[in-house]
Design a protein around this motif. Structure first.
Motif, PDB file in Angstrom:
ATOM      1  N   GLY A 155      10.349  10.724   3.473  1.00  0.00           N
ATOM      2  CA  GLY A 155       9.800  10.804   1.915  1.00  0.00           C
ATOM      3  C   GLY A 155       8.343  10.200   1.963  1.00  0.00           C
ATOM      4  N   LEU A 156       7.380  10.957   1.616  1.00  0.00           N
ATOM      5  CA  LEU A 156       5.981  10.752   1.649  1.00  0.00           C
ATOM      6  C   LEU A 156       5.331  10.821   0.055  1.00  0.00           C
ATOM      7  CD1 LEU A 156       4.451  12.030   4.780  1.00  0.00           C
ATOM      8  CD2 LEU A 156       4.571   9.571   4.129  1.00  0.00           C
ATOM      9  N   SER A 157       5.314   9.906  -0.728  1.00  0.00           N
ATOM     10  CA  SER A 157       4.876   9.721  -2.264  1.00  0.00           C
ATOM     11  C   SER A 157       4.132   8.716  -2.383  1.00  0.00           C
ATOM     12  CB  SER A 157       6.099   9.943  -2.937  1.00  0.00           C
ATOM     13  OG  SER A 157       5.919  10.241  -4.226  1.00  0.00           O
ATOM     14  N   SER A 158       4.123   8.220  -3.508  1.00  0.00           N
ATOM     15  CA  SER A 158       3.061   7.489  -3.883  1.00  0.00           C
ATOM     16  C   SER A 158       3.235   5.776  -3.853  1.00  0.00           C
ATOM     17  CB  SER A 158       2.783   7.408  -5.776  1.00  0.00           C
ATOM     18  OG  SER A 158       4.113   7.239  -6.288  1.00  0.00           O
ATOM     19  N   THR A 159       2.091   5.072  -3.819  1.00  0.00           N
ATOM     20  CA  THR A 159       2.405   3.755  -3.971  1.00  0.00           C
ATOM     21  C   THR A 159       1.472   2.889  -5.070  1.00  0.00           C
ATOM     22  OG1 THR A 159       2.405   3.633  -1.253  1.00  0.00           O
ATOM     23  CG2 THR A 159       1.620   1.721  -2.435  1.00  0.00           C
ATOM     24  N   LEU A 160       2.202   2.443  -5.919  1.00  0.00           N
ATOM     25  CA  LEU A 160       1.147   1.818  -6.754  1.00  0.00           C
ATOM     26  C   LEU A 160       1.374   0.256  -6.984  1.00  0.00           C
ATOM     27  CD1 LEU A 160       3.153   4.176  -9.763  1.00  0.00           C
ATOM     28  CD2 LEU A 160       0.775   4.514  -8.359  1.00  0.00           C
ATOM     29  N   LEU A 161       0.021  -0.610  -7.288  1.00  0.00           N
ATOM     30  CA  LEU A 161      -0.171  -1.831  -7.355  1.00  0.00           C
ATOM     31  C   LEU A 161      -0.464  -2.286  -8.593  1.00  0.00           C
ATOM     32  CD1 LEU A 161      -1.860  -1.993  -3.976  1.00  0.00           C
ATOM     33  CD2 LEU A 161       0.577  -2.133  -4.115  1.00  0.00           C
ATOM     34  N   GLU A 162       0.047  -3.530  -8.998  1.00  0.00           N
ATOM     35  CA  GLU A 162      -0.485  -4.021 -10.207  1.00  0.00           C
ATOM     36  C   GLU A 162      -1.960  -4.401 -10.073  1.00  0.00           C
ATOM     37  OE1 GLU A 162      -0.099  -8.401 -10.940  1.00  0.00           O
ATOM     38  OE2 GLU A 162       1.333  -8.151  -9.763  1.00  0.00           O
ATOM     39  N   GLU A 163      -2.646  -4.628 -11.031  1.00  0.00           N
ATOM     40  CA  GLU A 163      -4.348  -4.541 -10.966  1.00  0.00           C
ATOM     41  C   GLU A 163      -4.517  -6.257 -10.413  1.00  0.00           C
ATOM     42  OE1 GLU A 163      -5.917  -3.617 -14.688  1.00  0.00           O
ATOM     43  OE2 GLU A 163      -6.209  -1.664 -13.853  1.00  0.00           O
ATOM     44  N   PRO A 164      -5.296  -6.194  -9.412  1.00  0.00           N
ATOM     45  CA  PRO A 164      -5.470  -7.610  -8.785  1.00  0.00           C
ATOM     46  C   PRO A 164      -6.643  -8.234  -9.232  1.00  0.00           C
ATOM     47  CG  PRO A 164      -6.458  -5.991  -7.460  1.00  0.00           C
ATOM     48  CD  PRO A 164      -5.879  -5.127  -8.662  1.00  0.00           C
TER      49      PRO A 164
END
Length: 322
Positions: A155-164
């Motif tokens: 599976g290739l999908s999204s990567t989400l990060l909290e605002e640094p």
């Protein structure tokens, strides 16, 4: 034949993947393909395989990855100055693994937690103090280890990060940009807590039922009683989240069914862990929902029961933390 990737000139970030399992190796491959310098921290079979044959990614993508180094002990990297650390061990290993990284040079390096479940980043922050800038991330990638040094991407999908904070922004922006260049969704998410809870509710609804029954995700929905139990389990977690002030833009129950349908032929990761003799992440999924439920006064009988049943299976099979 896979695409060979590794260093492209002298640019790129110096990235440590701490926990070179399926997910960590997949990110290593994707980022190496965009010219970054990758270092892997993993177990002996992985280290030996990568030293001998390099890292190979197959499945939805095909990459032959050249890394700077693959090591078992972070002390072997104490002279390296990293721009970024991706922590990709299991949730129950995260705090200990992060603590072991304190032998690296100081400098508040961004350390991104990409685990399943709730509360991981808090445990990591307690373990490392102010040495790293600990941030939560959520990955929707899929992969499994076919054998040491060979990872199959499913599976290739999204990567989400909290605002640094501002000082951590440059390397994280560059990493996300590299994933976007590969055609993937990758961005900062102001409300990362909602994303973490949303994914946790989906996992809480699918994973334990698949682990207990041995059924594929799609098969779970074909049994009316299981479908109803899945919905009730997610609804319990939804009520807990609401009590904590977390609102969702999508109906978590409908989303859980949608994910199960989209991954109909998959055996979920909790079932795979049990089959492989590994400890599961139940304490950070249904177990965490039950704990938050107790704190907020919300009844979570199904999540408590599922946690107990999975813990029973772990005990019966004498699983280990690998």
């Amino acid at each position: 034949m896979g695409e060979t990737c590794g260093l492209k000139g002298l640019g790129g970030l110096k990235i440590l993947v701490a926990g070179a399992g399926a997910l960590g190796c997949l990110y290593a491959g994707l980022l190496a393909s965009q010219g970054h310098h990758l270092y892997l921290l993993g177990r002996k079979p992985l280290v030996e395989a990568v030293e001998k044959n390099g890292l190979k990614i197959r499945g939805l993508i095909s990459l032959d990855v050249k890394v700077e180094a693959a090591v078992e002990n972070p002390a072997q990297l104490k002279e390296e100055a990293f721009n970024l650390i991706l922590l990709t061990v299991k949730a129950y290993q995260a705090a200990e693994a992060a603590s072991s990284l304190t032998s690296l040079p100081a400098g508040k390096i961004p350390l991104v937690c990409l685990q399943n479940g709730l509360g991981v980043e808090e445990e990591v922050k307690k373990a490392v103090g102010n040495r790293f800038t600990v941030l939560r991330g959520v990955s929707f990638m899929g992969a499994y280890v076919e054998k040491p040094g060979l990872v199959r991407c499913t599976g290739l999908s999204s990567t989400l990060l909290e605002e640094p904070p501002p000082e951590a922004l440059p390397p994280l922006t560059e990493m996300l940009g590299s994933l976007k260049a590969y055609g993937l969704e990758a961005d900062f998410k102001p409300q990362i807590r909602e994303v973490v809870w949303e994914k946790t509710l989906v996992n809480a609804g699918i994973n334990p039922f698949g682990a207990i029954t041995g059924l594929k995700n799609g098969q779970l929905l074909e049994v009316p009683q299981l479908r109803e139990a899945i919905a009730e389990t997610v609804e319990e977690g939804w009520k807990v989240a609401s009590k904590l002030g977390i609102a969702f833009s999508r109906n978590p129950v409908k989303l859980t069914f949608k994910v199960a349908e989209a991954t109909a032929e998959n055996y979920n990761s909790m079932l795979q862990d049990l089959k492989a003799g590994r400890r599961t992440e139940i304490d950070y999924i249904n177990g965490a929902i039950a704990r938050f439920g107790e704190e907020t006064g919300v009844a979570t009988p199904l999540n408590r029961l599922l946690t107990s049943l999975i813990k029973g299976l772990e005990a019966e099979r004498k699983l280990v933390e690998i």
